[in-house]
Design an enzyme around this catalytic site. Structure first.
Site, PDB file in Angstrom:
ATOM      1  N   ASN A   1       0.802  -1.222   0.000  1.00 30.97           N
ATOM      2  CA  ASN A   1       0.000   0.000   0.000  1.00 30.97           C
ATOM      3  C   ASN A   1       0.834   1.271   0.000  1.00 30.97           C
ATOM      4  O   ASN A   1       0.313   2.370   0.221  1.00 30.97           O
ATOM      5  CB  ASN A   1      -0.966   0.005   1.196  1.00 30.97           C
ATOM      6  CG  ASN A   1      -0.221  -0.008   2.522  1.00 30.97           C
ATOM      7  OD1 ASN A   1       0.996  -0.163   2.578  1.00 30.97           O
ATOM      8  ND2 ASN A   1      -0.952   0.137   3.612  1.00 30.97           N
TER       9      ASN A   1
ATOM     10  N   HIS B   1       3.804   6.024  11.441  1.00 31.00           N
ATOM     11  CA  HIS B   1       2.584   5.435  12.003  1.00 31.00           C
ATOM     12  C   HIS B   1       2.733   3.957  12.356  1.00 31.00           C
ATOM     13  O   HIS B   1       1.756   3.307  12.689  1.00 31.00           O
ATOM     14  CB  HIS B   1       1.352   5.675  11.105  1.00 31.00           C
ATOM     15  CG  HIS B   1       1.487   5.205   9.686  1.00 31.00           C
ATOM     16  ND1 HIS B   1       1.099   5.976   8.616  1.00 31.00           N
ATOM     17  CD2 HIS B   1       1.914   4.035   9.171  1.00 31.00           C
ATOM     18  CE1 HIS B   1       1.298   5.312   7.483  1.00 31.00           C
ATOM     19  NE2 HIS B   1       1.786   4.123   7.805  1.00 31.00           N
TER      20      HIS B   1
ATOM     21  N   HIS C   1      -4.397   6.300  11.187  1.00 26.03           N
ATOM     22  CA  HIS C   1      -3.332   6.479  10.192  1.00 26.03           C
ATOM     23  C   HIS C   1      -3.836   6.356   8.756  1.00 26.03           C
ATOM     24  O   HIS C   1      -3.062   6.507   7.812  1.00 26.03           O
ATOM     25  CB  HIS C   1      -2.204   5.475  10.431  1.00 26.03           C
ATOM     26  CG  HIS C   1      -2.418   4.107   9.866  1.00 26.03           C
ATOM     27  ND1 HIS C   1      -3.567   3.368  10.075  1.00 26.03           N
ATOM     28  CD2 HIS C   1      -1.626   3.332   9.087  1.00 26.03           C
ATOM     29  CE1 HIS C   1      -3.454   2.206   9.458  1.00 26.03           C
ATOM     30  NE2 HIS C   1      -2.300   2.159   8.848  1.00 26.03           N
ATOM     31  N   GLY C   2      -5.129   6.073   8.566  1.00 26.94           N
ATOM     32  CA  GLY C   2      -5.652   5.950   7.212  1.00 26.94           C
ATOM     33  C   GLY C   2      -7.057   5.377   7.227  1.00 26.94           C
ATOM     34  O   GLY C   2      -7.709   5.306   8.270  1.00 26.94           O
ATOM     35  N   ALA C   3      -7.493   4.959   6.050  1.00 24.82           N
ATOM     36  CA  ALA C   3      -8.859   4.449   5.927  1.00 24.82           C
ATOM     37  C   ALA C   3      -9.017   3.071   6.570  1.00 24.82           C
ATOM     38  O   ALA C   3     -10.060   2.760   7.134  1.00 24.82           O
ATOM     39  CB  ALA C   3      -9.250   4.387   4.454  1.00 24.82           C
TER      40      ALA C   3
END
Length: 393
Positions: free
Chosen positions: A155, A266, A322-324
């Site tokens: 990712n 993260h 830290h993200g989706a």
């Protein structure tokens, strides 16, 4: 406050900002961590929480006199970097594909590494300490040098974005590459072997830990800090190349000064002060969000991303998402979606649209707006970004 205290019988409470019930395997993983005797105060789960190894991705674990190598994970120091540039979106017209191809030429992705080594790579002060790292990586010095300034796979990404004022942002996501992975694997193995020798009873072998003051702890902590510094430097080198390419295409190569610069981990651990005590804080898929800390919370490659400023929420150990967060595994995504789905979901984004990145399709991730709604007490939004170009690892 937007968190709930989970109704679970654990030695330490579990506070969740997720806004939804955990799946059975996720619940068990959270309970396993919260049962450890050295966990400090409570475990904090972020809105993007999902299954990990040993500990949930999206969890913040504060500990007294112990650290869990597998909780930090193998992508040590993984994180984000972003620059707000003095350019506007109209200056990118008809240039996106050229910029993408130049980035793919200048920054190695996947398993590739740099063919030529820059001076700022060889001059990095961290090399002075390479000989002190775990003996299991002593033969990786040349590889580590060649990979400094490379993206990796999965990712990890490089994106050109526009904010709501049509301002240009450069953003990327990467970590400590092969050297960080190998260091982590060495210490995770040591921790598991130590747990067997001392017959420590654990709910999961991946929660094997080191106790502060022991040689094993000191060795891990030294290597961890080195890998985190390597990861940060890795992002800085890639960002410098990225910035140069954009400047060349927009400003004829003229150097420009960014309006804002952010570089944050993260996946990492640090010694911090919380609730009046010094503790070790492991953020596994979480960003530090002390008051006025800048952070980056990306969505998927077809969704919004956010630049945020921390509010210093004590209950989250000054952390945020830290993200989706993934909705489905990579294998599930490849089975569920087609190439046509990928093309449709990345419409308007200059990027590769092939089967090799199908597992990174936006539909495999949670809606980022949902994640942001669950952490209004953790961060304030500084800028909302939408990518117009994306390079995947």
């Amino acid at each position: 406050m937007s968190y709930n205290t989970l109704d679970l019988k654990t030695a330490s409470p579990i506070l969740s900002w997720a806004g939804h019930d955990l799946a059975p395997k996720e619940t068990q993983m959270a309970k396993n961590v919260a049962s450890l005797p050295f966990v400090y105060k409570h475990v904090a789960l972020m809105p993007d929480v999902h299954l990990g190894k040993g500990a949930l991705v999206g969890s913040v674990i504060a500990t007294k006199d112990a650290v869990i190598p597998a909780a930090v994970g193998v992508d040590v120091g993984c994180g984000m970097a972003a620059l707000k540039m003095p350019f506007h979106g109209d200056q990118l017209e008809r240039k996106l594909k050229k910029i993408r191809l130049e980035i793919e030429e200048a920054i190695p992705v996947g398993f590739d590494e740099n063919k030529e080594i820059e001076k700022n790579v060889t001059n990095w002060l961290g090399w002075q300490h390479f000989k002190d790292l775990h003996k299991g990586v002593q033969n990786l010095d040349k590889k580590a040098i060649k990979q400094l300034g490379s993206l990796g796979g999965g990712n990890h990404f490089i994106e050109l974005c526009l904010d709501t004022d049509n301002q240009v942002w450069l953003m990327l996501h990467s970590g400590s590459r092969g050297i960080g992975n190998q260091l982590a694997q060495c210490h995770i193995s040591t921790a598991k072997n130590l747990a067997k020798l001392t017959e420590i009873k654990l709910p999961d072998p991946d929660l094997s830990y080191f106790v502060a003051g022991t040689p094993e702890f000191e060795a891990y902590w030294r290597d961890l800090q080195w890998a985190q510094d390597y990861a940060r430097m890795n992002r800085e080198i890639m960002m410098a190349r990225f910035k140069h390419i954009v400047e060349k295409n927009i400003a004829g190569g003229k150097l420009t000064k960014p309006i804002l610069s952010v570089n944050c981990h993260h996946n990492y651990a640090e010694k911090e002060h919380h609730f009046g005590e010094d503790v070790y804080v492991t953020r596994k898929g979480a960003v530090r969000a002390r008051e006025n800390d800048y952070g980056i919370i990306p969505g998927s490659m077809g969704a919004k991303s956010y630049i945020v400023k921390g509010k210093g929420c004590a209950e989250s150990f000054c952390s945020c998402a830290h993200g989706a967060g993934r909705l489905m595994s990579r294998t599930q995504a490849k089975k569920h979606f087609s190439l046509d789905d990928l093309i449709q979901q990345t419409e308007g984004v200059e990027c590769r649209k092939d089967y090799k990145i199908l597992d990174e399709i936006p539909g495999a991730y949670k809606p980022i707006e949902q994640v942001m709604n669950q952490q209004s007490d953790l961060v304030e939004i500084v800028a909302t970004l939408k990518q117009v170009m994306c390079v995947k690892g």
